[in-house]
Scaffold this motif. Structure first.
Motif, PDB file in Angstrom:
ATOM      1  N   VAL A   1      -7.125   1.694   8.491  1.00  0.00           N
ATOM      2  CA  VAL A   1      -7.626   1.220   9.773  1.00  0.00           C
ATOM      3  C   VAL A   1      -8.266  -0.150   9.537  1.00  0.00           C
ATOM      4  N   SER A   2      -8.050  -1.101  10.442  1.00  0.00           N
ATOM      5  CA  SER A   2      -8.563  -2.459  10.239  1.00  0.00           C
ATOM      6  C   SER A   2     -10.081  -2.463  10.130  1.00  0.00           C
ATOM      7  N   ASP A   3     -10.598  -3.431   9.382  1.00  0.00           N
ATOM      8  CA  ASP A   3     -12.042  -3.545   9.197  1.00  0.00           C
ATOM      9  C   ASP A   3     -12.756  -3.908  10.496  1.00  0.00           C
ATOM     10  N   GLU A   4     -12.014  -4.487  11.462  1.00  0.00           N
ATOM     11  CA  GLU A   4     -12.608  -4.864  12.748  1.00  0.00           C
ATOM     12  C   GLU A   4     -12.756  -3.673  13.696  1.00  0.00           C
ATOM     13  N   SER A   5     -12.112  -2.558  13.377  1.00  0.00           N
ATOM     14  CA  SER A   5     -12.140  -1.397  14.266  1.00  0.00           C
ATOM     15  C   SER A   5     -13.526  -0.768  14.293  1.00  0.00           C
ATOM     16  N   SER A   6     -13.916  -0.342  15.490  1.00  0.00           N
ATOM     17  CA  SER A   6     -15.198   0.363  15.609  1.00  0.00           C
ATOM     18  C   SER A   6     -15.049   1.838  15.248  1.00  0.00           C
ATOM     19  N   LEU A   7     -13.806   2.283  15.061  1.00  0.00           N
ATOM     20  CA  LEU A   7     -13.545   3.673  14.697  1.00  0.00           C
ATOM     21  C   LEU A   7     -13.047   3.749  13.258  1.00  0.00           C
ATOM     22  N   LEU A   8     -13.824   4.275  12.368  1.00  0.00           N
ATOM     23  CA  LEU A   8     -13.414   4.534  10.988  1.00  0.00           C
ATOM     24  C   LEU A   8     -12.835   3.309  10.290  1.00  0.00           C
ATOM     25  N   ALA A   9     -13.511   2.189  10.375  1.00  0.00           N
ATOM     26  CA  ALA A   9     -13.037   0.956   9.735  1.00  0.00           C
ATOM     27  C   ALA A   9     -12.745   1.188   8.264  1.00  0.00           C
ATOM     28  N   GLY A  10     -11.573   0.755   7.812  1.00  0.00           N
ATOM     29  CA  GLY A  10     -11.173   0.879   6.419  1.00  0.00           C
ATOM     30  C   GLY A  10     -10.670   2.247   6.011  1.00  0.00           C
ATOM     31  N   PHE A  11     -10.685   3.213   6.925  1.00  0.00           N
ATOM     32  CA  PHE A  11     -10.269   4.583   6.613  1.00  0.00           C
ATOM     33  C   PHE A  11      -8.761   4.626   6.366  1.00  0.00           C
ATOM     34  N   PRO A  12      -8.295   5.361   5.362  1.00  0.00           N
ATOM     35  CA  PRO A  12      -6.845   5.430   5.121  1.00  0.00           C
ATOM     36  C   PRO A  12      -6.109   6.137   6.257  1.00  0.00           C
ATOM     37  N   VAL A  13      -4.940   5.617   6.602  1.00  0.00           N
ATOM     38  CA  VAL A  13      -4.089   6.216   7.623  1.00  0.00           C
ATOM     39  C   VAL A  13      -3.137   7.145   6.893  1.00  0.00           C
ATOM     40  N   GLU A  14      -3.466   8.439   6.835  1.00  0.00           N
ATOM     41  CA  GLU A  14      -2.685   9.354   6.009  1.00  0.00           C
ATOM     42  C   GLU A  14      -1.747  10.248   6.799  1.00  0.00           C
ATOM     43  N   PHE A  15      -1.903  10.326   8.116  1.00  0.00           N
ATOM     44  CA  PHE A  15      -1.001  11.153   8.898  1.00  0.00           C
ATOM     45  C   PHE A  15      -0.749  10.492  10.248  1.00  0.00           C
ATOM     46  N   ALA A  16      -0.274   9.235  10.191  1.00  0.00           N
ATOM     47  CA  ALA A  16       0.030   8.507  11.420  1.00  0.00           C
ATOM     48  C   ALA A  16       1.069   9.282  12.208  1.00  0.00           C
ATOM     49  N   ASN A  17       0.887   9.371  13.525  1.00  0.00           N
ATOM     50  CA  ASN A  17       1.760  10.201  14.336  1.00  0.00           C
ATOM     51  C   ASN A  17       2.324   9.392  15.498  1.00  0.00           C
ATOM     52  N   ALA A  18       1.812   9.563  16.689  1.00  0.00           N
ATOM     53  CA  ALA A  18       2.320   8.836  17.862  1.00  0.00           C
ATOM     54  C   ALA A  18       1.903   7.371  17.758  1.00  0.00           C
ATOM     55  N   ILE A  19       2.708   6.495  18.342  1.00  0.00           N
ATOM     56  CA  ILE A  19       2.435   5.059  18.247  1.00  0.00           C
ATOM     57  C   ILE A  19       2.773   4.390  19.573  1.00  0.00           C
ATOM     58  N   ASP A  20       1.986   3.372  19.936  1.00  0.00           N
ATOM     59  CA  ASP A  20       2.275   2.567  21.116  1.00  0.00           C
ATOM     60  C   ASP A  20       1.777   1.152  20.841  1.00  0.00           C
ATOM     61  N   ILE A  21       2.294   0.203  21.607  1.00  0.00           N
ATOM     62  CA  ILE A  21       1.937  -1.200  21.415  1.00  0.00           C
ATOM     63  C   ILE A  21       1.521  -1.761  22.766  1.00  0.00           C
ATOM     64  N   GLY A  22       0.313  -2.319  22.811  1.00  0.00           N
ATOM     65  CA  GLY A  22      -0.201  -2.898  24.044  1.00  0.00           C
ATOM     66  C   GLY A  22       0.491  -4.205  24.383  1.00  0.00           C
ATOM     67  N   SER A  23       0.293  -4.687  25.613  1.00  0.00           N
ATOM     68  CA  SER A  23       0.932  -5.929  26.062  1.00  0.00           C
ATOM     69  C   SER A  23       0.441  -7.134  25.261  1.00  0.00           C
ATOM     70  N   ASP A  24      -0.726  -7.025  24.641  1.00  0.00           N
ATOM     71  CA  ASP A  24      -1.241  -8.124  23.815  1.00  0.00           C
ATOM     72  C   ASP A  24      -0.791  -8.025  22.361  1.00  0.00           C
ATOM     73  N   GLY A  25       0.053  -7.013  22.043  1.00  0.00           N
ATOM     74  CA  GLY A  25       0.560  -6.849  20.680  1.00  0.00           C
ATOM     75  C   GLY A  25      -0.269  -5.925  19.805  1.00  0.00           C
ATOM     76  N   THR A  26      -1.384  -5.406  20.332  1.00  0.00           N
ATOM     77  CA  THR A  26      -2.207  -4.476  19.558  1.00  0.00           C
ATOM     78  C   THR A  26      -1.454  -3.166  19.372  1.00  0.00           C
TER      79      THR A  26
END
Length: 199
Positions: free
Chosen positions: A161-186
């Motif tokens: 998880v990016s260091d800028e995230s307010s949720l679990l910054a730096g936490f490993p992404v070990e079970f990525a599941n559903a994905i979506d992309i916002g209009s701004d590219g996020t």
């Protein structure tokens, strides 16, 4: 002889558990409470609740399976801005299916790339036609310029998880599941567990 028979029985039991033939309930980690689902409040669902989610309309009556003989066990499908389909089969092989002009799709015999090790659980195209792939346990992969023999690249977009995230910054992404992309590219994704994998 008896020892060999016991060994065979133990190995058979372990194999049936490993391959899902016998369900074994695992305890929750200490401090984690489990909430059992309750029935939804009356009238809160957009369809008639009959205890089995039987849909009473006929919206899917004329649905048709496509590519059912061409790809094995895709977990999800993504639609590109130009109408192509991005699919990853259960072996991690990445395919792009193109409209065939007859209402169906054609798919190449050989995959464009492979997303293993791991299991692909979600895919999504961005506005430029690059395919993002949620892979457990690798994280987020990106297939840049899919189908372009000279420019195509499979990249590890992130495993944390990016260091800028307010949720679990730096936490490993070990079970990525559903994905979506916002209009701004996020890129947004879900993570199916907060229990760390065994090392």
């Amino acid at each position: 002889m008896l020892l060999q028979a016991i060994s065979v029985v133990v190995l058979a039991l372990l194999a049936t558990v490993e391959f899902g033939q016998i369900a074994v309930r695992l305890p929750f980690p200490p401090g984690v409470e489990y909430d059992y689902m309750e029935e939804p409040p009356e009238g809160s669902l957009p369809l008639k609740w009959d205890k089995s989610f039987k849909v009473t309309n006929e919206d899917l009556k004329h649905a048709e399976l496509v590519l059912k003989d061409d790809i094995i066990g895709p977990e999800t499908v993504a639609v590109a801005p130009d109408g192509r389909l991005g699919l990853v089969d259960k072996y991690g092989k990445i395919f792009i299916a193109t409209p065939d002009g007859k209402g169906g799709y054609s798919i190449p015999q050989e995959p464009l790339a492979h997303s293993y090790p791991g299991r692909t659980l979600g895919v999504k195209f961005d506005e430029q036609g690059n395919l993002y792939i949620a892979n457990a346990p690798l994280g987020l992969l990106q297939l840049v310029n899919p189908g372009d023999k000279d420019e195509q690249k499979l990249l590890l977009a992130t495993g944390r998880v990016s260091d800028e995230s307010s949720l679990l910054a730096g936490f490993p992404v070990e079970f990525a599941n559903a994905i979506d992309i916002g209009s701004d590219g996020t890129v947004y994704f879900s993570c199916s567990t907060d229990v760390l994998a065994y090392k």
